[in-house]
Design a protein around this motif. Sequence first.
Motif, mmCIF file in Angstrom:
data_model
loop_
_atom_site.group_PDB
_atom_site.id
_atom_site.type_symbol
_atom_site.label_atom_id
_atom_site.label_comp_id
_atom_site.label_asym_id
_atom_site.label_seq_id
_atom_site.Cartn_x
_atom_site.Cartn_y
_atom_site.Cartn_z
ATOM 1 N N PRO A 28 0.840 -1.198 0.000
ATOM 2 C CA PRO A 28 0.000 0.000 0.000
ATOM 3 C C PRO A 28 0.880 1.256 0.000
ATOM 4 O O PRO A 28 1.981 1.241 0.550
ATOM 5 C CB PRO A 28 -0.792 -0.111 1.301
ATOM 6 N N VAL A 29 0.386 2.307 -0.605
ATOM 7 C CA VAL A 29 1.144 3.558 -0.653
ATOM 8 C C VAL A 29 0.381 4.655 0.087
ATOM 9 O O VAL A 29 -0.853 4.680 0.078
ATOM 10 C CB VAL A 29 1.444 3.996 -2.108
ATOM 11 N N ALA A 30 1.140 5.535 0.705
ATOM 12 C CA ALA A 30 0.539 6.604 1.498
ATOM 13 C C ALA A 30 0.090 7.779 0.635
ATOM 14 O O ALA A 30 -0.873 8.465 0.963
ATOM 15 C CB ALA A 30 1.528 7.091 2.559
ATOM 16 N N ASP A 31 0.806 8.012 -0.463
ATOM 17 C CA ASP A 31 0.475 9.169 -1.293
ATOM 18 C C ASP A 31 1.019 8.966 -2.708
ATOM 19 O O ASP A 31 1.673 7.963 -2.998
ATOM 20 C CB ASP A 31 1.014 10.457 -0.666
ATOM 21 N N GLU A 32 0.745 9.924 -3.563
ATOM 22 C CA GLU A 32 1.136 9.834 -4.969
ATOM 23 C C GLU A 32 2.642 9.691 -5.140
ATOM 24 O O GLU A 32 3.108 8.846 -5.910
ATOM 25 C CB GLU A 32 0.642 11.089 -5.697
ATOM 26 N N ARG A 33 3.404 10.476 -4.435
ATOM 27 C CA ARG A 33 4.862 10.458 -4.581
ATOM 28 C C ARG A 33 5.408 9.065 -4.231
ATOM 29 O O ARG A 33 6.207 8.503 -4.963
ATOM 30 C CB ARG A 33 5.480 11.514 -3.675
ATOM 31 N N GLU A 34 4.955 8.531 -3.108
ATOM 32 C CA GLU A 34 5.400 7.204 -2.700
ATOM 33 C C GLU A 34 4.984 6.161 -3.739
ATOM 34 O O GLU A 34 5.764 5.268 -4.079
ATOM 35 C CB GLU A 34 4.821 6.847 -1.334
ATOM 36 N N GLY A 35 3.774 6.272 -4.253
ATOM 37 C CA GLY A 35 3.306 5.337 -5.263
ATOM 38 C C GLY A 35 4.148 5.386 -6.530
ATOM 39 O O GLY A 35 4.543 4.345 -7.061
ATOM 40 N N LEU A 36 4.427 6.576 -7.017
ATOM 41 C CA LEU A 36 5.240 6.708 -8.227
ATOM 42 C C LEU A 36 6.635 6.139 -8.015
ATOM 43 O O LEU A 36 7.151 5.392 -8.855
ATOM 44 C CB LEU A 36 5.304 8.172 -8.667
ATOM 45 N N LEU A 37 7.262 6.488 -6.896
ATOM 46 C CA LEU A 37 8.608 5.986 -6.628
ATOM 47 C C LEU A 37 8.611 4.473 -6.415
ATOM 48 O O LEU A 37 9.519 3.776 -6.871
ATOM 49 C CB LEU A 37 9.225 6.704 -5.433
ATOM 50 N N ASP A 38 7.591 3.949 -5.733
ATOM 51 C CA ASP A 38 7.528 2.505 -5.502
ATOM 52 C C ASP A 38 7.305 1.739 -6.804
ATOM 53 O O ASP A 38 7.918 0.687 -7.020
ATOM 54 C CB ASP A 38 6.427 2.164 -4.497
ATOM 55 N N TYR A 39 6.434 2.238 -7.672
ATOM 56 C CA TYR A 39 6.215 1.555 -8.951
ATOM 57 C C TYR A 39 7.464 1.618 -9.827
ATOM 58 O O TYR A 39 7.803 0.649 -10.508
ATOM 59 C CB TYR A 39 4.994 2.111 -9.693
ATOM 60 N N LEU A 40 8.175 2.734 -9.797
ATOM 61 C CA LEU A 40 9.422 2.824 -10.552
ATOM 62 C C LEU A 40 10.448 1.845 -9.985
ATOM 63 O O LEU A 40 11.120 1.129 -10.739
ATOM 64 C CB LEU A 40 9.961 4.256 -10.540
ATOM 65 N N ALA A 41 10.549 1.772 -8.659
ATOM 66 C CA ALA A 41 11.487 0.827 -8.030
ATOM 67 C C ALA A 41 11.135 -0.615 -8.413
ATOM 68 O O ALA A 41 12.029 -1.434 -8.675
ATOM 69 C CB ALA A 41 11.476 1.005 -6.512
ATOM 70 N N GLN A 42 9.860 -0.935 -8.441
ATOM 71 C CA GLN A 42 9.435 -2.294 -8.809
ATOM 72 C C GLN A 42 9.863 -2.619 -10.237
ATOM 73 O O GLN A 42 10.335 -3.723 -10.516
ATOM 74 C CB GLN A 42 7.912 -2.435 -8.662
ATOM 75 N N GLN A 43 9.709 -1.677 -11.148
ATOM 76 C CA GLN A 43 10.096 -1.935 -12.536
ATOM 77 C C GLN A 43 11.608 -2.045 -12.677
ATOM 78 O O GLN A 43 12.101 -2.862 -13.459
ATOM 79 C CB GLN A 43 9.515 -0.871 -13.463
ATOM 80 N N ARG A 44 12.359 -1.243 -11.922
ATOM 81 C CA ARG A 44 13.814 -1.398 -11.930
ATOM 82 C C ARG A 44 14.187 -2.806 -11.477
ATOM 83 O O ARG A 44 15.069 -3.443 -12.032
ATOM 84 C CB ARG A 44 14.471 -0.402 -10.962
ATOM 85 N N TYR A 45 13.521 -3.241 -10.426
ATOM 86 C CA TYR A 45 13.804 -4.555 -9.860
ATOM 87 C C TYR A 45 13.564 -5.663 -10.882
ATOM 88 O O TYR A 45 14.390 -6.567 -11.022
ATOM 89 C CB TYR A 45 12.927 -4.756 -8.618
ATOM 90 N N VAL A 46 12.463 -5.603 -11.610
ATOM 91 C CA VAL A 46 12.196 -6.687 -12.563
ATOM 92 C C VAL A 46 13.150 -6.649 -13.759
ATOM 93 O O VAL A 46 13.474 -7.701 -14.314
ATOM 94 C CB VAL A 46 10.712 -6.768 -12.997
ATOM 95 N N VAL A 47 13.641 -5.466 -14.125
ATOM 96 C CA VAL A 47 14.679 -5.418 -15.163
ATOM 97 C C VAL A 47 15.928 -6.136 -14.644
ATOM 98 O O VAL A 47 16.534 -6.948 -15.342
ATOM 99 C CB VAL A 47 15.024 -3.965 -15.573
ATOM 100 N N CYS A 48 16.300 -5.847 -13.407
ATOM 101 C CA CYS A 48 17.483 -6.493 -12.824
ATOM 102 C C CYS A 48 17.271 -7.992 -12.653
ATOM 103 O O CYS A 48 18.213 -8.774 -12.807
ATOM 104 C CB CYS A 48 17.845 -5.830 -11.496
ATOM 105 N N LEU A 49 16.045 -8.406 -12.344
ATOM 106 C CA LEU A 49 15.759 -9.838 -12.210
ATOM 107 C C LEU A 49 16.037 -10.589 -13.509
ATOM 108 O O LEU A 49 16.439 -11.749 -13.478
ATOM 109 C CB LEU A 49 14.297 -10.070 -11.831
ATOM 110 N N ALA A 50 15.819 -9.940 -14.633
ATOM 111 C CA ALA A 50 16.075 -10.599 -15.918
ATOM 112 C C ALA A 50 17.548 -10.976 -16.055
ATOM 113 O O ALA A 50 17.889 -11.886 -16.810
ATOM 114 C CB ALA A 50 15.642 -9.710 -17.080
ATOM 115 N N ALA A 51 18.407 -10.303 -15.309
ATOM 116 C CA ALA A 51 19.842 -10.591 -15.354
ATOM 117 C C ALA A 51 20.287 -11.529 -14.229
ATOM 118 O O ALA A 51 21.441 -11.961 -14.214
ATOM 119 C CB ALA A 51 20.629 -9.288 -15.275
#
Length: 189
Positions: A7-30
């Motif tokens: 869960p996210v507290a606000d828009e900023r946290e949500g945007l940063l968390d979704y970006l972090a998640q996508q970074r993570y899955v790119v790294c998982l491919a490696a």
Amino acid sequence: MPGLIGPVADEREGLLDYLAQQRYVVCLAAYGLTDRQIRQTPTVSSLCVGGILKHVCRTERTWIDLVCGLGLTDPGDDLRLAPGETLADLITEYERVATRTEEVVMGIDDLGQPVPVPRGVPWFPDDVEAWSVRWVLLHLIEETARHAGHADIIRESLDGATAFPLMAAAEGWPATPWLAPWRPPGLRH
């Protein structure tokens, strides 16, 4: 990091968390690949997992430079790895870029703050004066997710590994009847 953000507290946290998640899955491919394997191009495309990782890192750095008012920077050929670049180097740099992004975004009071559109770039609109920081973050999520999909396809073409088994292996999940963590090809028994 689990497969979904919490869960996210606000828009900023949500945007940063979704970006972090996508970074993570790119790294998982490696995950589990050798420095030789991150250079392999197993599809008709010239893309490789390492080149995609380098590209999303450089793209994020360039967009945050725009947010910081530094103008368009770092326009190099970022889909190709230089001799000697390693997976560890790429991940370390991506972590640095991610930390900077989070620091910059946390320091901005209003996500509606304008980010001027650079002129003379053929894929940028001529009729828009500025985007917002919010727009930039949404675009980074979109761009990173798009390339995460490319990296997934390339990785699966290399050794058959897919995202959830890779995530299970990276995070040490136990095997279940419906999901077995990825194991290197020589250790699959």
